[in-house]
Design a protein around this motif. Sequence first.
Motif, mmCIF file in Angstrom:
data_model
loop_
_atom_site.group_PDB
_atom_site.id
_atom_site.type_symbol
_atom_site.label_atom_id
_atom_site.label_comp_id
_atom_site.label_asym_id
_atom_site.label_seq_id
_atom_site.Cartn_x
_atom_site.Cartn_y
_atom_site.Cartn_z
ATOM 1 N N ALA A 112 13.237 37.330 -43.944
ATOM 2 C CA ALA A 112 14.429 37.877 -44.588
ATOM 3 C C ALA A 112 15.691 37.602 -43.766
ATOM 4 O O ALA A 112 16.787 37.910 -44.205
ATOM 5 C CB ALA A 112 14.274 39.378 -44.794
ATOM 6 N N THR A 113 15.537 37.019 -42.602
ATOM 7 C CA THR A 113 16.664 36.796 -41.703
ATOM 8 C C THR A 113 17.498 35.606 -42.149
ATOM 9 O O THR A 113 16.965 34.537 -42.445
ATOM 10 C CB THR A 113 16.143 36.544 -40.265
ATOM 11 O OG1 THR A 113 15.415 37.696 -39.849
ATOM 12 C CG2 THR A 113 17.273 36.275 -39.302
ATOM 13 N N ASP A 114 18.807 35.806 -42.185
ATOM 14 C CA ASP A 114 19.732 34.709 -42.465
ATOM 15 C C ASP A 114 19.888 33.895 -41.187
ATOM 16 O O ASP A 114 20.472 34.361 -40.213
ATOM 17 C CB ASP A 114 21.088 35.275 -42.904
ATOM 18 C CG ASP A 114 22.138 34.198 -43.167
ATOM 19 O OD1 ASP A 114 21.832 32.980 -43.034
ATOM 20 O OD2 ASP A 114 23.274 34.564 -43.488
ATOM 21 N N VAL A 115 19.336 32.685 -41.173
ATOM 22 C CA VAL A 115 19.382 31.827 -39.988
ATOM 23 C C VAL A 115 20.458 30.751 -40.091
ATOM 24 O O VAL A 115 20.537 29.870 -39.235
ATOM 25 C CB VAL A 115 18.007 31.165 -39.716
ATOM 26 C CG1 VAL A 115 16.955 32.202 -39.378
ATOM 27 C CG2 VAL A 115 17.581 30.286 -40.881
ATOM 28 N N SER A 116 21.303 30.828 -41.107
ATOM 29 C CA SER A 116 22.263 29.748 -41.361
ATOM 30 C C SER A 116 23.262 29.531 -40.232
ATOM 31 O O SER A 116 23.800 28.431 -40.089
ATOM 32 C CB SER A 116 23.003 29.982 -42.685
ATOM 33 O OG SER A 116 23.748 31.192 -42.633
ATOM 34 N N ALA A 117 23.506 30.526 -39.392
ATOM 35 C CA ALA A 117 24.433 30.367 -38.263
ATOM 36 C C ALA A 117 23.774 29.705 -37.056
ATOM 37 O O ALA A 117 24.452 29.301 -36.113
ATOM 38 C CB ALA A 117 24.998 31.723 -37.854
ATOM 39 N N ALA A 118 22.464 29.577 -37.069
ATOM 40 C CA ALA A 118 21.729 29.027 -35.924
ATOM 41 C C ALA A 118 21.957 27.532 -35.791
ATOM 42 O O ALA A 118 21.977 26.798 -36.783
ATOM 43 C CB ALA A 118 20.240 29.308 -36.064
ATOM 44 N N THR A 119 22.094 27.085 -34.555
ATOM 45 C CA THR A 119 22.053 25.649 -34.252
ATOM 46 C C THR A 119 20.705 25.293 -33.639
ATOM 47 O O THR A 119 20.298 24.142 -33.653
ATOM 48 C CB THR A 119 23.193 25.236 -33.306
ATOM 49 O OG1 THR A 119 23.101 26.006 -32.099
ATOM 50 C CG2 THR A 119 24.553 25.450 -33.955
ATOM 51 N N VAL A 120 20.019 26.312 -33.092
ATOM 52 C CA VAL A 120 18.680 26.155 -32.530
ATOM 53 C C VAL A 120 17.853 27.362 -32.962
ATOM 54 O O VAL A 120 18.323 28.494 -32.873
ATOM 55 C CB VAL A 120 18.710 26.089 -30.981
ATOM 56 C CG1 VAL A 120 17.294 26.048 -30.407
ATOM 57 C CG2 VAL A 120 19.538 24.908 -30.493
ATOM 58 N N VAL A 121 16.627 27.099 -33.424
ATOM 59 C CA VAL A 121 15.686 28.173 -33.739
ATOM 60 C C VAL A 121 14.462 27.984 -32.857
ATOM 61 O O VAL A 121 13.874 26.898 -32.819
ATOM 62 C CB VAL A 121 15.281 28.178 -35.231
ATOM 63 C CG1 VAL A 121 14.161 29.181 -35.480
ATOM 64 C CG2 VAL A 121 16.482 28.485 -36.109
#
Length: 183
Positions: A112-121
Amino acid sequence: MGLWLVLAVASAVFGGCAGSATNSPPALDVIFVATELEVVRAMLEAAKVGPGDVVYDLGCGDGRIVITAAQRYGARGVGVDLDPERVREARANAARAGVTDRVTFVQQDLFATDVSAATVVALYLSPDLNLRLRPKLQRDLRPGSRVVSHQFDMGDWPPERTLDVPVAGTSRRVFLWRIPARP
């Protein structure tokens, strides 16, 4: 009506894993196993983390990946974990490390986490969870974003790089993928 509102809020906060009204802990898909610091550094170096990066650690445990990203590489970070005890521990570790201005920890379902701001996961989950997460990562991350996993691959998605990291007489595997440009 009041109990319904409490349950609806709890369900939203805990990503649908709120447990019962007796405050039982959320059902976890994997147990917490700390990533060795040598592997943390190898993951962050493989992803070429720097000051302009936002590192998300899905299943962050004690927070060591995003804390190290902030301390050593100047990145910002977000740790996500379903276990409230791990989130508390990660926040305390960030305070001890002096990086609370650069990292945030949230108790949330990683799907459910919005990861769109991530550059690295960063991931250290399981083969099944990596495969289930793959479509979300490929859909929600921007092209060029990096995904780095400790020990587990992503099925038939070939990694850009695979490293074997020596740790205490054994070896740990680190995989790196880059989100491709969209057609």
